[in-house]
Design a protein around this motif. Sequence first.
Motif, PDB file in Angstrom:
ATOM      1  N   GLY A 182       0.813  -1.163  -0.033  1.00 46.48           N
ATOM      2  CA  GLY A 182       0.079  -0.077   0.004  1.00 46.48           C
ATOM      3  C   GLY A 182       0.822   1.264   0.031  1.00 46.48           C
ATOM      4  N   PRO A 183       0.008   2.424  -0.015  1.00 48.51           N
ATOM      5  CA  PRO A 183       1.055   3.604  -0.151  1.00 48.51           C
ATOM      6  C   PRO A 183       1.700   4.128   1.039  1.00 48.51           C
ATOM      7  CG  PRO A 183      -1.449   4.152   0.084  1.00 48.51           C
ATOM      8  CD  PRO A 183      -1.393   2.543   0.047  1.00 48.51           C
ATOM      9  N   GLY A 184       1.450   3.713   2.023  1.00 43.23           N
ATOM     10  CA  GLY A 184       2.243   4.078   3.293  1.00 43.23           C
ATOM     11  C   GLY A 184       1.675   3.716   4.682  1.00 43.23           C
ATOM     12  N   GLN A 230       6.443  -4.729  -1.402  1.00 42.71           N
ATOM     13  CA  GLN A 230       6.679  -3.700  -2.255  1.00 42.71           C
ATOM     14  C   GLN A 230       5.358  -2.419  -2.024  1.00 42.71           C
ATOM     15  OE1 GLN A 230       8.340  -6.316  -5.659  1.00 42.71           O
ATOM     16  NE2 GLN A 230       7.409  -4.566  -6.239  1.00 42.71           N
ATOM     17  N   THR A 231       6.044  -1.351  -2.370  1.00 44.58           N
ATOM     18  CA  THR A 231       5.333  -0.187  -2.244  1.00 44.58           C
ATOM     19  C   THR A 231       4.017  -0.174  -3.017  1.00 44.58           C
ATOM     20  OG1 THR A 231       4.995   2.432  -2.460  1.00 44.58           O
ATOM     21  CG2 THR A 231       7.053   1.175  -3.116  1.00 44.58           C
ATOM     22  N   GLY A 232       2.915   0.241  -2.757  1.00 44.75           N
ATOM     23  CA  GLY A 232       1.850   0.401  -3.466  1.00 44.75           C
ATOM     24  C   GLY A 232       1.357  -0.931  -4.065  1.00 44.75           C
ATOM     25  N   ASP A 233       1.219  -1.099  -5.484  1.00 47.54           N
ATOM     26  CA  ASP A 233       0.786  -2.407  -5.809  1.00 47.54           C
ATOM     27  C   ASP A 233       1.984  -2.799  -6.565  1.00 47.54           C
ATOM     28  OD1 ASP A 233      -1.314  -4.275  -6.831  1.00 47.54           O
ATOM     29  OD2 ASP A 233      -0.064  -3.886  -8.770  1.00 47.54           O
ATOM     30  N   PRO A 234       2.396  -4.040  -6.397  1.00 48.00           N
ATOM     31  CA  PRO A 234       3.575  -4.768  -6.780  1.00 48.00           C
ATOM     32  C   PRO A 234       3.732  -4.821  -8.411  1.00 48.00           C
ATOM     33  CG  PRO A 234       2.681  -6.330  -5.322  1.00 48.00           C
ATOM     34  CD  PRO A 234       1.510  -5.183  -5.499  1.00 48.00           C
ATOM     35  N   GLY A 235       2.464  -4.557  -9.223  1.00 50.59           N
ATOM     36  CA  GLY A 235       2.464  -4.592 -10.641  1.00 50.59           C
ATOM     37  C   GLY A 235       2.953  -3.233 -11.091  1.00 50.59           C
ATOM     38  N   LEU A 236       2.904  -1.935 -10.485  1.00 54.38           N
ATOM     39  CA  LEU A 236       3.262  -0.934 -10.938  1.00 54.38           C
ATOM     40  C   LEU A 236       4.734  -0.548 -10.829  1.00 54.38           C
ATOM     41  CD1 LEU A 236      -0.100   0.870 -10.225  1.00 54.38           C
ATOM     42  CD2 LEU A 236       0.854   0.745 -12.380  1.00 54.38           C
ATOM     43  N   TYR A 237       5.716  -0.251 -11.647  1.00 55.98           N
ATOM     44  CA  TYR A 237       6.786   0.108 -11.403  1.00 55.98           C
ATOM     45  C   TYR A 237       7.645  -0.553 -10.282  1.00 55.98           C
ATOM     46  CZ  TYR A 237       4.629   3.783 -13.974  1.00 55.98           C
ATOM     47  OH  TYR A 237       3.611   4.411 -15.105  1.00 55.98           O
ATOM     48  N   VAL A 295      -2.809  -1.275  -2.652  1.00 55.44           N
ATOM     49  CA  VAL A 295      -3.533  -0.200  -3.078  1.00 55.44           C
ATOM     50  C   VAL A 295      -2.464   0.836  -3.400  1.00 55.44           C
ATOM     51  CG1 VAL A 295      -4.538   2.166  -1.634  1.00 55.44           C
ATOM     52  CG2 VAL A 295      -5.110  -0.127  -0.938  1.00 55.44           C
ATOM     53  N   SER A 296      -2.600   1.356  -4.632  1.00 50.54           N
ATOM     54  CA  SER A 296      -1.683   1.933  -5.410  1.00 50.54           C
ATOM     55  C   SER A 296      -1.559   3.510  -4.953  1.00 50.54           C
ATOM     56  CB  SER A 296      -1.729   1.913  -6.909  1.00 50.54           C
ATOM     57  OG  SER A 296      -0.829   2.887  -7.626  1.00 50.54           O
ATOM     58  N   SER A 297      -0.427   4.164  -5.091  1.00 48.81           N
ATOM     59  CA  SER A 297      -0.430   5.577  -4.493  1.00 48.81           C
ATOM     60  C   SER A 297      -1.078   6.434  -5.531  1.00 48.81           C
ATOM     61  CB  SER A 297       1.033   6.130  -4.522  1.00 48.81           C
ATOM     62  OG  SER A 297       1.632   5.966  -5.792  1.00 48.81           O
ATOM     63  N   ALA A 298      -1.588   5.987  -6.555  1.00 46.30           N
ATOM     64  CA  ALA A 298      -2.437   6.808  -7.359  1.00 46.30           C
ATOM     65  C   ALA A 298      -3.935   6.793  -6.791  1.00 46.30           C
ATOM     66  CB  ALA A 298      -2.539   6.008  -8.896  1.00 46.30           C
ATOM     67  N   LYS A 300       3.750  11.670  -0.138  1.00 45.92           N
ATOM     68  CA  LYS A 300       3.465  10.807   0.810  1.00 45.92           C
ATOM     69  C   LYS A 300       1.936  10.703   1.433  1.00 45.92           C
ATOM     70  CE  LYS A 300       7.925  10.408   3.239  1.00 45.92           C
ATOM     71  NZ  LYS A 300       8.224  10.154   4.509  1.00 45.92           N
ATOM     72  N   ALA A 301       1.126  10.318   0.291  1.00 46.84           N
ATOM     73  CA  ALA A 301      -0.150  10.041   0.587  1.00 46.84           C
ATOM     74  C   ALA A 301      -0.472   8.873   1.487  1.00 46.84           C
ATOM     75  CB  ALA A 301      -0.904   9.619  -0.984  1.00 46.84           C
ATOM     76  N   SER A 302      -1.298   9.482   2.374  1.00 43.45           N
ATOM     77  CA  SER A 302      -1.476   8.230   3.517  1.00 43.45           C
ATOM     78  C   SER A 302      -0.711   8.061   4.680  1.00 43.45           C
ATOM     79  CB  SER A 302      -1.964   7.054   2.801  1.00 43.45           C
ATOM     80  OG  SER A 302      -0.876   6.211   2.707  1.00 43.45           O
ATOM     81  N   GLN A 307       8.663  11.382  -3.755  1.00 40.16           N
ATOM     82  CA  GLN A 307       7.554  10.503  -3.147  1.00 40.16           C
ATOM     83  C   GLN A 307       6.315  11.447  -3.140  1.00 40.16           C
ATOM     84  OE1 GLN A 307       8.319   8.939   0.753  1.00 40.16           O
ATOM     85  NE2 GLN A 307      10.414   8.818   0.310  1.00 40.16           N
ATOM     86  N   ALA A 308       6.149  11.893  -4.624  1.00 38.10           N
ATOM     87  CA  ALA A 308       4.919  12.587  -4.846  1.00 38.10           C
ATOM     88  C   ALA A 308       4.197  11.822  -6.120  1.00 38.10           C
ATOM     89  CB  ALA A 308       5.337  14.151  -4.849  1.00 38.10           C
ATOM     90  N   MET A 309       2.894  12.107  -6.014  1.00 29.42           N
ATOM     91  CA  MET A 309       2.080  11.715  -7.262  1.00 29.42           C
ATOM     92  C   MET A 309       1.870  12.959  -7.775  1.00 29.42           C
ATOM     93  SD  MET A 309       0.587   9.513  -9.025  1.00 29.42           S
ATOM     94  CE  MET A 309       1.158   8.208  -7.974  1.00 29.42           C
TER      95      MET A 309
HETATM   96  N1  SAH Z   1       3.972   0.506  -6.867  1.00 27.66           N
HETATM   97  C1  SAH Z   1       3.900   1.985  -6.577  1.00 27.66           C
HETATM   98  C2  SAH Z   1       4.626   2.816  -7.241  1.00 27.66           C
HETATM   99  C3  SAH Z   1       6.151   2.841  -7.086  1.00 27.66           C
HETATM  100  S1  SAH Z   1       6.914   3.835  -8.125  1.00 27.66           S
HETATM  101  C4  SAH Z   1       2.524   2.078  -6.409  1.00 27.66           C
HETATM  102  O1  SAH Z   1       1.409   1.512  -6.823  1.00 27.66           O
HETATM  103  O2  SAH Z   1       2.125   3.333  -6.085  1.00 27.66           O
HETATM  104  C5  SAH Z   1       7.375   5.277  -6.725  1.00 27.66           C
HETATM  105  C6  SAH Z   1       6.351   6.174  -7.149  1.00 27.66           C
HETATM  106  O3  SAH Z   1       5.147   6.070  -6.657  1.00 27.66           O
HETATM  107  C7  SAH Z   1       6.946   7.552  -6.479  1.00 27.66           C
HETATM  108  O4  SAH Z   1       7.805   8.106  -7.383  1.00 27.66           O
HETATM  109  C8  SAH Z   1       5.767   8.279  -6.418  1.00 27.66           C
HETATM  110  O5  SAH Z   1       5.434   9.064  -7.801  1.00 27.66           O
HETATM  111  C9  SAH Z   1       4.647   7.311  -6.144  1.00 27.66           C
HETATM  112  N2  SAH Z   1       4.350   7.134  -4.630  1.00 27.66           N
HETATM  113  C10 SAH Z   1       4.478   6.085  -4.095  1.00 27.66           C
HETATM  114  N3  SAH Z   1       4.028   6.089  -2.797  1.00 27.66           N
HETATM  115  C11 SAH Z   1       3.473   7.283  -2.771  1.00 27.66           C
HETATM  116  C12 SAH Z   1       2.833   8.162  -1.566  1.00 27.66           C
HETATM  117  N4  SAH Z   1       2.349   7.429  -0.579  1.00 27.66           N
HETATM  118  N5  SAH Z   1       2.242   9.376  -2.144  1.00 27.66           N
HETATM  119  C13 SAH Z   1       2.370   9.785  -3.266  1.00 27.66           C
HETATM  120  N6  SAH Z   1       3.233   9.141  -4.139  1.00 27.66           N
HETATM  121  C14 SAH Z   1       3.444   7.942  -4.057  1.00 27.66           C
END
Ligand code: SAH
Length: 263
Positions: free
Chosen positions: A15-17, A86-93, A116-119, A198-200, A227-229
């Motif tokens: 997840g995002p954080g 892995q941060t967010g969803d493992p399938g994204l970057y 949960v992706s950071s998007a 740093k969403a969330s 660390q920004a969207m």
């Molecule tokens: N797999 C992750 C993305 C990894 S790439 C996902 O699904 O979210 C890393 C990028 O994700 C960062 O450069 C930033 O653009 C974004 N990101 C990751 N965590 C974030 C957060 N908590 N808030 C905003 N952007 C975040």
Amino acid sequence: MTVENPGKVWFVGAGPGDPELVTVKGRRLLGEAGAVLFAGSLVDRAVTLYAPPGCTIRDSKDMTLEEMTAWLIEQAARHRTVVRLQTGDPGLYGALIELARPLGAAGIEWAVVPGVSSAMASMAAAGESLTLPEVTQTVILTRVEGRTPMPEGEDLASLAAHRTTLCIFLSITLLHKVEAALRAAGWPEDAPMLVVHKASWPGEEKILRGTLADIKARCREAGVASQAMIVASPTLGALHWETLARSKLYDPTFTHRYRKASA
Ligand code: SAH
């Protein structure tokens, strides 16, 4: 290398954080893990909260891909459950395929638990919707070219020409490129934009609103450079619009599978 009766490697979305945004399944697997390989400072809180005492925990931030796969294979020889967090969803970057292939080749079973992706977390933080009826029904998850080249046909200017929601990852230090692409695609200077840092993350999240003309200045003022969207979307700010097209699903005059239209 093949090992006898190895454990399973789970690629878990952290997840995002916010540690509460790990899925229930991800949390269970972390709680059962004999070893966890986590991706840098972005996800360490979830590990420390949910991994059991005695679990072998390793930060991957200084490791090469080969070192990571070797570590995972080695741990799978010792433990029933190994987690790659892995941060967010493992399938994204997330280099998922590169990491998983050598596991398969070594006869190790693996699976992915989405996150949960950071998007999504960024839009949630801002109280915004990714789609809106008759405004946009499409979301593009993308980035601008940094050291990783963009495949042909995916430059941001051509994607932006669709005027859909754009969630732009990994690009906050390249905001000037984002702006140039949106301008090239004809987005007006007053087009609303959102940057969420740093969403969330409890106590650390920053939500910056601006326009194509001033979002860079907003980021500079707020000191947001990592660390920004970045979100550019015709849906931004809809909460305050005077007119809004209705969702058909909830429209009283619209019949669907679960509800008959009222007169
Ligand atoms: N797999 C992750 C993305 C990894 S790439 C996902 O699904 O979210 C890393 C990028 O994700 C960062 O450069 C930033 O653009 C974004 N990101 C990751 N965590 C974030 C957060 N908590 N808030 C905003 N952007 C975040």
